[in-house]
Scaffold this motif. Structure first.
Motif, PDB file in Angstrom:
ATOM      1  N   LEU A 100      50.214  15.586  -5.372  1.00  0.00           N
ATOM      2  CA  LEU A 100      50.293  14.128  -5.261  1.00  0.00           C
ATOM      3  C   LEU A 100      50.388  13.690  -3.802  1.00  0.00           C
ATOM      4  O   LEU A 100      50.748  12.542  -3.517  1.00  0.00           O
ATOM      5  N   TYR A 101      50.039  14.580  -2.884  1.00  0.00           N
ATOM      6  CA  TYR A 101      50.109  14.285  -1.459  1.00  0.00           C
ATOM      7  C   TYR A 101      48.718  14.085  -0.877  1.00  0.00           C
ATOM      8  O   TYR A 101      47.822  14.914  -1.078  1.00  0.00           O
ATOM      9  N   ALA A 102      48.550  13.006  -0.146  1.00  0.00           N
ATOM     10  CA  ALA A 102      47.244  12.685   0.433  1.00  0.00           C
ATOM     11  C   ALA A 102      46.708  13.811   1.304  1.00  0.00           C
ATOM     12  O   ALA A 102      45.505  14.115   1.282  1.00  0.00           O
ATOM     13  N   SER A 103      47.591  14.446   2.081  1.00  0.00           N
ATOM     14  CA  SER A 103      47.152  15.495   3.002  1.00  0.00           C
ATOM     15  C   SER A 103      46.418  16.629   2.294  1.00  0.00           C
ATOM     16  O   SER A 103      45.524  17.256   2.867  1.00  0.00           O
ATOM     17  N   SER A 104      46.788  16.884   1.047  1.00  0.00           N
ATOM     18  CA  SER A 104      46.194  17.994   0.304  1.00  0.00           C
ATOM     19  C   SER A 104      44.712  17.791   0.047  1.00  0.00           C
ATOM     20  O   SER A 104      43.987  18.750  -0.223  1.00  0.00           O
ATOM     21  N   GLY A 108      39.730  19.618   7.528  1.00  0.00           N
ATOM     22  CA  GLY A 108      39.693  19.696   8.977  1.00  0.00           C
ATOM     23  C   GLY A 108      40.937  19.164   9.636  1.00  0.00           C
ATOM     24  O   GLY A 108      42.050  19.266   9.113  1.00  0.00           O
ATOM     25  N   SER A 109      40.763  18.551  10.791  1.00  0.00           N
ATOM     26  CA  SER A 109      41.905  18.048  11.561  1.00  0.00           C
ATOM     27  C   SER A 109      42.600  16.906  10.849  1.00  0.00           C
ATOM     28  O   SER A 109      43.798  16.680  11.031  1.00  0.00           O
ATOM     29  N   ASN A 113      46.685  16.286  10.623  1.00  0.00           N
ATOM     30  CA  ASN A 113      47.211  15.173  11.411  1.00  0.00           C
ATOM     31  C   ASN A 113      47.604  13.955  10.587  1.00  0.00           C
ATOM     32  O   ASN A 113      48.218  13.026  11.111  1.00  0.00           O
ATOM     33  N   LEU A 114      47.249  13.947   9.302  1.00  0.00           N
ATOM     34  CA  LEU A 114      47.419  12.724   8.524  1.00  0.00           C
ATOM     35  C   LEU A 114      48.866  12.274   8.440  1.00  0.00           C
ATOM     36  O   LEU A 114      49.171  11.098   8.613  1.00  0.00           O
ATOM     37  N   LEU A 115      49.795  13.191   8.183  1.00  0.00           N
ATOM     38  CA  LEU A 115      51.182  12.799   7.989  1.00  0.00           C
ATOM     39  C   LEU A 115      51.764  12.177   9.255  1.00  0.00           C
ATOM     40  O   LEU A 115      52.431  11.136   9.192  1.00  0.00           O
ATOM     41  N   ALA A 116      51.515  12.794  10.400  1.00  0.00           N
ATOM     42  CA  ALA A 116      52.026  12.236  11.658  1.00  0.00           C
ATOM     43  C   ALA A 116      51.400  10.874  11.941  1.00  0.00           C
ATOM     44  O   ALA A 116      52.079   9.930  12.376  1.00  0.00           O
ATOM     45  N   GLU A 117      50.102  10.763  11.688  1.00  0.00           N
ATOM     46  CA  GLU A 117      49.406   9.484  11.884  1.00  0.00           C
ATOM     47  C   GLU A 117      49.972   8.411  10.965  1.00  0.00           C
ATOM     48  O   GLU A 117      50.222   7.280  11.393  1.00  0.00           O
ATOM     49  N   LEU A 118      50.190   8.779   9.705  1.00  0.00           N
ATOM     50  CA  LEU A 118      50.731   7.835   8.728  1.00  0.00           C
ATOM     51  C   LEU A 118      52.126   7.371   9.143  1.00  0.00           C
ATOM     52  O   LEU A 118      52.432   6.171   9.095  1.00  0.00           O
TER      53      LEU A 118
END
Length: 213
Positions: A100-104, A108-109, A113-118
């Motif tokens: 249920l996690y977007a990052s999954s 690629g990059s 990086n998605l969690l830190a960006e979010l």
């Protein structure tokens, strides 16, 4: 996720009654999805869903049909069975069958990086993870809560609509379809198959809404 009120603009155009009513319905649906994906539903929530067929106008659109399908499943559901379903599909030891996690769902990059960006974008918008939450910010439930908060912000500041659009495009649109498909294909889902079908219909409507707005 706990929404924080954004700075109010004195020059914000008021929303029409029609838009305000539509936003109230949208916020309510995001709230329902947030509850359903953070944990298995209580008997009270199931009862509320089962008795809410009229929340979405009775027509033959995918949104209305999938909502009625969810109401029907909720009416006959056993909370203990749904709890077992939720645990086996989303919280299994090791890697769960469906994340249920977007990052999954990124590659690629973007995946790394998605969690830190979010987190950075949420902080700029005035949002922070609730102290009682153990989930990361890219969990679907947290993202639904942010969308609900942004809709509430729009009630005070019509210009906040653009923030909603950008957040949806960046953190919902790229992955909700894959997640809903994974739930649909699971051999362990029954109640959550109905939830995923409705979520997919609603978020597809949202995608079209933001494209047309």
């Amino acid at each position: 996720m706990m929404p924080a009120t954004l700075q109010e603009s004195n020059f914000a155009a008021p929303l029409s009654c029609e838009v305000a009513e539509e936003n109230l319905a949208r916020a309510g649906i995001y709230g329902v999805l947030a509850h359903l994906f953070i944990a298995s539903p209580s008997r009270e929530l199931l009862s509320t869903i089962a008795d809410s067929e009229d929340m979405i106008m009775s027509d033959d659109s995918p949104l209305a049909l999938t909502w009625r399908g969810l109401c029907d499943v909720a009416r006959d559901a056993d909370p203990d069975d749904i709890c077992q379903e939720y645990e086996s599909v989303f919280v299994s030891p090791g890697r769960p069958e469906v994340s249920l996690y977007a990052s999954s769902y990124m590659s690629g990059s973007r995946r790394g990086n998605l969690l830190a960006e979010l987190r950075g974008n949420l902080a700029k918008a005035g949002y922070a993870r609730a102290g009682s939450s153990s989930e990361y910010e890219d969990h679907l439930s947290a993202i639904c809560e942010v969308m609900r908060g942004m809709i509430a912000d729009e009630q005070e500041d019509g210009s906040a609509h653009e923030s909603q659009r950008e957040f949806f495009r960046n953190y919902v649109a790229p992955w909700y379809g894959d997640m809903c498909e994974a739930v649909n294909k699971s051999g362990r889902t029954n109640f959550y198959r109905a939830v995923a079908r409705f979520a997919n219909s609603f978020l597809t409507n949202e995608s079209e809404y933001f494209e047309l707005a």
